[in-house]
Design a protein around this motif. Structure first.
Motif, short mmCIF file in Angstrom:
data_model
loop_
_atom_site.label_atom_id
_atom_site.label_comp_id
_atom_site.label_asym_id
_atom_site.label_seq_id
_atom_site.Cartn_x
_atom_site.Cartn_y
_atom_site.Cartn_z
N UNK A 48 0.80 -1.21 0.00
CA UNK A 48 0.00 0.00 0.00
C UNK A 48 0.84 1.27 0.00
N UNK A 49 2.16 1.15 0.21
CA UNK A 49 3.03 2.32 0.12
C UNK A 49 3.17 2.79 -1.32
N UNK A 50 2.89 1.91 -2.28
CA UNK A 50 2.94 2.28 -3.69
C UNK A 50 1.66 3.04 -4.05
N UNK A 51 1.80 4.08 -4.85
CA UNK A 51 0.64 4.90 -5.23
C UNK A 51 0.51 4.96 -6.75
N UNK A 52 -0.74 4.99 -7.20
CA UNK A 52 -1.02 5.12 -8.63
C UNK A 52 -1.03 6.59 -9.03
N UNK A 53 -0.37 6.87 -10.18
CA UNK A 53 -0.38 8.22 -10.74
C UNK A 53 -0.70 8.14 -12.23
N UNK A 54 -1.41 9.13 -12.73
CA UNK A 54 -1.85 9.09 -14.12
C UNK A 54 -0.69 9.04 -15.11
N UNK A 55 0.48 9.53 -14.72
CA UNK A 55 1.61 9.47 -15.66
C UNK A 55 2.09 8.04 -15.92
N UNK A 56 1.64 7.09 -15.10
CA UNK A 56 1.97 5.68 -15.34
C UNK A 56 1.27 5.14 -16.60
N UNK A 57 0.26 5.86 -17.07
CA UNK A 57 -0.54 5.37 -18.19
C UNK A 57 0.07 5.67 -19.55
N UNK A 58 1.11 6.46 -19.58
CA UNK A 58 1.73 6.82 -20.86
C UNK A 58 2.21 5.56 -21.59
N UNK A 59 1.84 5.47 -22.87
CA UNK A 59 2.26 4.34 -23.69
C UNK A 59 1.32 3.15 -23.65
N UNK A 60 0.34 3.16 -22.74
CA UNK A 60 -0.61 2.05 -22.70
C UNK A 60 -1.64 2.20 -23.82
N UNK A 61 -2.25 1.09 -24.26
CA UNK A 61 -3.32 1.18 -25.27
C UNK A 61 -4.42 2.14 -24.81
N UNK A 62 -5.02 2.86 -25.76
CA UNK A 62 -6.01 3.88 -25.43
C UNK A 62 -7.16 3.37 -24.57
N UNK A 63 -7.79 2.22 -24.90
CA UNK A 63 -8.90 1.77 -24.03
C UNK A 63 -8.44 1.42 -22.62
N UNK A 64 -7.20 0.98 -22.47
CA UNK A 64 -6.66 0.66 -21.14
C UNK A 64 -6.47 1.94 -20.33
N UNK A 65 -5.98 2.99 -21.00
CA UNK A 65 -5.85 4.28 -20.31
C UNK A 65 -7.21 4.78 -19.85
N UNK A 66 -8.23 4.68 -20.70
CA UNK A 66 -9.57 5.13 -20.32
C UNK A 66 -10.08 4.35 -19.10
N UNK A 67 -9.80 3.07 -19.10
CA UNK A 67 -10.24 2.23 -17.98
C UNK A 67 -9.63 2.70 -16.66
#
Length: 277
Positions: A48-67
């Protein structure tokens, strides 16, 4: 009348003995399941010390980013442990009727693992992937074992179940050293996962909102060969700050037609409580 008294006493004693055995058996099974849940959680860690940030989505397929933009918020902690309860319907064979089922399930993410127990009026089924080993056990009246599936096909199938049901804890679907997403088109992508010398994948479909609605793979049907398996999820709700589906249907696509065998509705999901309900 006196002649009949002794046989009646024997019959009643036998019935009482059966009832005692059933109660003792259910208590033993319940304690064993609690121990297995404890083993599952002890083999994984807290991330739980790891956090999600939107910049992690760069380069992912478009529908995966939307998800991910739909289901997670900026700064969402990674989910380590999951427990849930569901009810629904289950079918053991295409020619059999649906039966009501109630289940509880526990997952870990840092180390892939889960255990599920589903209970009907007649049998209890227990599915698990613990210590990199898959197993399916079915017991009549919770005590008389009538099926015990294990081996490489079950290792493969239970790891697939864990990955597909990650829609209930979506930080587990973010790319890492084991998991990758590959583009297909604007509404589908391929999800690939490798762990402990097993490689599995899904073709995942998304709707216009970005929700995962359908995932398909090749999965062993019991001890048989690989068969097309489909999961359909819907009725997304925000729970614990995360948007997840609350209904799931599981289907095997057979030559004689689709075999829908599970229709579950999730009633409760809790995160990072590594102990049994």
């Amino acid at each position: 009348m006196m002649i009949l008294k002794k046989p009646m006493t024997i019959i009643l004693s036998f019935i009482v003995l059966i009832l005692i055995l059933l109660v003792v058996g259910k208590v033993f099974v319940s304690l064993k399941f609690k121990n297995e849940v404890g083993t599952l959680f002890s083999e994984s860690g807290n991330i739980s010390h790891k956090k999600f940030h939107y910049n992690q989505l760069q380069g992912l397929p478009e529908p995966v980013q939307r998800y991910f933009r739909l289901v997670l918020k900026e700064g969402q902690p990674y989910i380590s442990y999951i427990r849930l309860k569901h009810d629904g319907l289950f079918k053991t064979d295409q020619k059999k009727d649906w039966v009501a089922i109630a289940g509880e399930q526990y997952f870990t993410t840092q180390t892939p693992g889960f255990i599920w127990k589903g209970t009907t009026s007649m049998f209890t089924a227990k599915d698990r992937y613990i210590s990199s080993t898959g197993r399916l056990v079915v017991s009549l009246f919770s005590i008389l074992k009538i099926a015990d599936g294990r081996g490489e096909k079950y290792d493969h199938g239970e790891l697939l179940r864990w990955l597909g049901e990650s829609v209930w804890f979506p930080t587990n679907l973010l790319p890492n050293q084991h998991l990758q997403w590959f583009p297909i088109d604007n509404t589908t992508a391929r999800l690939a996962f490798s762990y402990n010398n097993i490689s599995i994948s899904y073709i995942v479909s998304f709707n216009a909102k970005g929700e995962i609605i359908h995932f398909q793979t090749q999965r062993y049907m019991g001890d048989g060969g690989l068969t097309t398996w489909i999961g359909i999820v819907s009725n997304y709700k925000k729970i614990n700050g995360v948007k997840v589906p609350t209904t799931i249907e599981a289907i095997y696509r057979l030559k004689e037609g689709d075999f829908s065998y599970a229709k579950f509705k999730v009633n409760k999901i809790e995160y990072d409580k590594p102990f049994k309900f």
